[in-house]
Design a protein around this motif. Structure first.
Motif, short mmCIF file in Angstrom:
data_model
loop_
_atom_site.label_atom_id
_atom_site.label_comp_id
_atom_site.label_asym_id
_atom_site.label_seq_id
_atom_site.Cartn_x
_atom_site.Cartn_y
_atom_site.Cartn_z
N TYR A 27 -75.98 67.80 52.18
CA TYR A 27 -74.92 66.79 52.21
C TYR A 27 -73.61 67.27 51.60
O TYR A 27 -72.58 66.65 51.79
N LYS A 103 -71.48 61.34 56.40
CA LYS A 103 -70.92 62.58 55.84
C LYS A 103 -69.51 62.82 56.34
O LYS A 103 -68.70 63.43 55.66
N TYR A 108 -69.23 64.13 49.70
CA TYR A 108 -70.49 64.20 48.98
C TYR A 108 -70.55 65.45 48.10
O TYR A 108 -70.14 66.53 48.52
#
Ligand code: FA5
Ligand code: MG
Length: 426
Positions: A27, A103, A108
């Motif tokens: 991520y 995302k 992230y």
């Protein structure tokens, strides 16, 4: 783990943010450029336009609401922007498949940790700590398009105001306008009826309407205190997973309707698990950049990050309520270069992630990137190869860029997309 930063040459396994090390994973998409904005705290910088607007908003809430002579609101303006997915989403009832978790929309650090996408991320924990009236002010991070009104970092003021049942119904005798069966001697804030467009299942219509009236009155008061009595505004129905009902407030400014905030009645699930008992609350979140740009006629959001004295001195040592109109230091010319490339066989014009590309352009080009526009998508009829063309607009805010300088940066961006996506420049 094999992690690629958009511009990194070697994979990284840990990410250092605010002197803390995080394990990266599939991520991780935070970039060194974005990390460099942490700690700038423009909203706290003396004489900064965002800081001036922040003070005016805080003053409005301090002076409008007092308890025994003290401000009823407490202010949190230095909370760390590194939050968990629980804080940013779960605590706010944002479903697992909600697009705001993607995302492609957030920065992230890893699967469980991100840079907050809104100040509402702190709402639950502050309620749990026992607060009922508070403001949360700080920097928020979103992956978005690139133009004069969008920057990956901006600032929000978020608030919660809760009322206990007895406070809410004080001096209110005429509530039968909402509820024919309303008994002024025994007003109820809670019920168990149905969730309808007007209110949450657990609230009585009169409680919800009273809170809505407070919310709207307070926010219109705020906008009038900033822009003057004559400001034209309208309420627009909205949806947020953490409030119901919800609205957005728009103001009419320079011939356009401008959205300045989102708000609503806090979902009772959140209040009941975190907050004061037997209370109802409203919450809102507004963007400081939007307000400052409108108030001071600042034409480009990148100017907020300027360290140039030509910008900052215009806001120096003024009474925060003075009318300031930003005077452009001077306007330097733009320079637009196109970039066309063939995508590798594993990518199509529809799967290529624009936001990844924007971050990469920003990482390599820095703040001289004014705008990135998708100009053309093309699929070759015979070879079936896919190609994209982007226009990149370059402009330095404080000097004229030479064509040679722009070409150099443009070349660097080409190198980076070749390295990251295996594209072939046309
Ligand atoms: C939110 O972020 C919600 N958390 C607001 C909220 C709080 C609703 C509490 C209900 C209760 P939204 O994404 O619409 O909502 O952003 C809120 C405000 O932030 C916008 O109205 C706008 O003023 C500002 N804003 C949003 N995106 C940007 C952007 N890219 N650049 C500058 N300002 C922005
Ligand atoms: Mg919005």
């Amino acid at each position: 783990h094999k992690i690629k930063y958009s511009t990194a040459t070697k994979p990284v396994t840990t990410v250092l943010v605010n002197e803390k090390e995080y394990q990266s994973d599939d991520y991780t998409n935070i970039t060194p450029k974005i990390i460099s904005y942490l700690g700038r705290n423009l909203h706290l910088q003396k004489n900064h336009p965002l800081s001036i607007v922040r003070q005016r908003i805080v003053n409005y809430f301090y002076s409008s609401f007092t308890q025994r002579g003290n401000p009823a609101f407490s202010v949190y303006d230095n909370l760390t922007p590194v939050v968990t997915t629980k804080q940013n989403f779960d605590d706010l009832l944002i479903p697992l498949d909600h697009p705001s978790r993607a995302k492609s929309d957030c920065y992230y650090i890893n699967r469980g940790t991100l840079l907050r996408g809104h100040m509402t991320a702190h709402q639950s924990e502050l309620l749990k700590s026992g607060l009922d009236n508070f403001l949360m002010i700080g920097d928020v991070y979103r992956r978005d398009e690139i133009d004069a009104t969008h920057f990956p970092v901006f600032h929000q003021v978020d608030a919660v105001r809760s009322q206990r049942k007895d406070e809410l119904f004080r001096d209110k005798q005429d509530l039968h306008i909402f509820e024919p069966n309303f008994d002024p001697n025994n007003p109820q804030a809670f019920t168990n009826s149905i969730d309808d467009p007007m209110k949450q299942r657990c609230h009585t219509l009169e409680a919800s309407k009273l809170m809505e009236t407070q919310l709207k009155t307070h926010l219109i008061g705020l906008v009038k205190s900033l822009f003057g009595e004559g400001i034209k505004f309208r309420w627009v129905e909205a949806y947020f997973p953490f409030t119901h009902p919800s609205w957005e407030l728009e103001i009419y400014y320079e011939y356009n309707w401008l959205e300045v905030l989102g708000c609503g009645i806090v979902r009772n699930e959140i209040l009941a698990s975190a907050g004061p008992n037997n209370s109802i609350a409203y919450a809102f979140g507004l963007g400081l950049e939007r307000l400052a740009m409108a108030l001071y006629k600042i034409p480009d959001i990148r100017l907020m990050w300027s360290t140039d004295s030509g910008f900052l001195t215009q806001f120096e040592n003024v009474d925060i309520n003075t009318k300031i109109r930003y005077k452009p230091v001077s306007s330097f010319p733009q320079c637009t270069n196109d970039m066309s490339f063939w995508l590798p066989p594993n990518l199509t014009v529809d799967t290529f992630m624009s936001n990844d590309f924007y971050d990469l352009v920003r990482d390599v080009g820095g703040d001289i990137i004014e705008q990135v526009k998708l100009k053309d998508k093309f699929v070759h009829p015979k070879s079936k190869k896919h190609s994209l063309c982007y226009s990149i607009v370059y402009r330095h805010l404080e000097r004229t860029l030479t064509q040679a300088e722009v070409n150099q940066v443009h070349k660097e961006i080409e190198k980076a997309i070749i390295a990251n996506y295996g594209v072939v420049i046309r």
